[in-house]
Design a protein around this motif. Structure first.
Motif, PDB file in Angstrom:
ATOM      1  N   ILE A  74      36.017  67.087  51.330  1.00  0.00           N
ATOM      2  CA  ILE A  74      36.779  67.789  50.244  1.00  0.00           C
ATOM      3  C   ILE A  74      36.812  69.507  50.612  1.00  0.00           C
ATOM      4  O   ILE A  74      35.869  69.721  50.607  1.00  0.00           O
ATOM      5  N   ALA A  75      38.018  69.693  50.544  1.00  0.00           N
ATOM      6  CA  ALA A  75      37.879  71.432  50.889  1.00  0.00           C
ATOM      7  C   ALA A  75      38.883  71.841  49.932  1.00  0.00           C
ATOM      8  O   ALA A  75      39.853  71.399  49.572  1.00  0.00           O
ATOM      9  N   PRO A  76      38.304  73.044  49.237  1.00  0.00           N
ATOM     10  CA  PRO A  76      39.469  73.864  48.578  1.00  0.00           C
ATOM     11  C   PRO A  76      40.393  74.653  49.386  1.00  0.00           C
ATOM     12  O   PRO A  76      40.185  75.170  50.586  1.00  0.00           O
ATOM     13  N   VAL A  77      41.652  74.564  49.067  1.00  0.00           N
ATOM     14  CA  VAL A  77      42.754  75.358  49.637  1.00  0.00           C
ATOM     15  C   VAL A  77      43.587  76.147  48.578  1.00  0.00           C
ATOM     16  O   VAL A  77      43.514  75.627  47.701  1.00  0.00           O
ATOM     17  N   LYS A  78      44.075  77.225  49.161  1.00  0.00           N
ATOM     18  CA  LYS A  78      45.142  77.912  48.433  1.00  0.00           C
ATOM     19  C   LYS A  78      46.467  77.896  49.038  1.00  0.00           C
ATOM     20  O   LYS A  78      46.475  78.206  50.029  1.00  0.00           O
ATOM     21  N   LEU A  79      47.396  77.426  48.168  1.00  0.00           N
ATOM     22  CA  LEU A  79      48.594  77.126  48.383  1.00  0.00           C
ATOM     23  C   LEU A  79      49.375  78.098  47.552  1.00  0.00           C
ATOM     24  O   LEU A  79      49.452  77.867  46.254  1.00  0.00           O
ATOM     25  N   ASN A  80      50.297  79.079  48.231  1.00  0.00           N
ATOM     26  CA  ASN A  80      50.957  80.151  47.208  1.00  0.00           C
ATOM     27  C   ASN A  80      49.855  80.866  46.230  1.00  0.00           C
ATOM     28  O   ASN A  80      49.117  81.381  47.057  1.00  0.00           O
ATOM     29  N   LYS A  82      47.740  79.512  43.916  1.00  0.00           N
ATOM     30  CA  LYS A  82      46.781  78.475  43.229  1.00  0.00           C
ATOM     31  C   LYS A  82      46.109  77.906  44.000  1.00  0.00           C
ATOM     32  O   LYS A  82      46.471  77.453  45.328  1.00  0.00           O
ATOM     33  N   TRP A  83      44.774  77.247  43.695  1.00  0.00           N
ATOM     34  CA  TRP A  83      43.912  76.499  44.359  1.00  0.00           C
ATOM     35  C   TRP A  83      43.862  75.362  44.055  1.00  0.00           C
ATOM     36  O   TRP A  83      44.149  74.710  42.984  1.00  0.00           O
ATOM     37  N   GLN A  96      45.633  69.141  39.449  1.00  0.00           N
ATOM     38  CA  GLN A  96      45.918  70.373  38.578  1.00  0.00           C
ATOM     39  C   GLN A  96      45.674  71.556  39.785  1.00  0.00           C
ATOM     40  O   GLN A  96      44.889  71.091  40.765  1.00  0.00           O
ATOM     41  N   ASN A  97      46.168  72.699  39.425  1.00  0.00           N
ATOM     42  CA  ASN A  97      46.033  73.932  40.495  1.00  0.00           C
ATOM     43  C   ASN A  97      45.076  74.933  39.562  1.00  0.00           C
ATOM     44  O   ASN A  97      45.432  74.948  38.389  1.00  0.00           O
TER      45      ASN A  97
END
Length: 108
Positions: A74-80, A82-83, A96-97
């Motif tokens: 699993i990896a954290p990603v920021k889209l726009n 929010k993460w 959730q973001n």
């Protein structure tokens, strides 16, 4: 007198991967690169991040503003703005973001 450019300035803005023998692992260049974690590395092109495997194949397309490393798949990603967290198939695993996250770690 100002020093003259030798046309190499752009080279310093690009990053590549090398193998243990210090040979280029693959030909693609990136604006920034992360470390390989669980077989994938975050790479940045055109102000967006994606993930490549150790052969240089793009596994997760360039679509994120920022990323973390894969931990436990699993990896954290920021889209726009929010993460969230994704798996290696680029599937969002938490609905959730968040404003801020860290690498995902399972706790027993």
């Amino acid at each position: 007198d100002q020093p003259r450019s030798r046309g190499l300035g752009d080279v310093y803005k690009r990053q590549q991967f090398i193998d243990k023998g210090e040979n280029l692992a693959f030909n693609d260049t990136f604006e920034q690169v992360g470390i390989f974690s669980e077989g994938l590395a975050a790479v940045k092109k055109g102000n967006k991040w994606g993930f490549v495997d150790k052969k240089g194949k793009l596994i997760i397309d360039f679509m994120y503003k920022n990323t973390g490393n894969f931990v436990n798949g699993i990896a954290p990603v920021k889209l726009n703005s929010k993460w969230t967290y994704i798996d290696k198939n680029n599937k969002q695993i938490i609905e959730q973001n968040y404003d801020r996250v860290e690498d995902f770690e399972l706790v027993n």
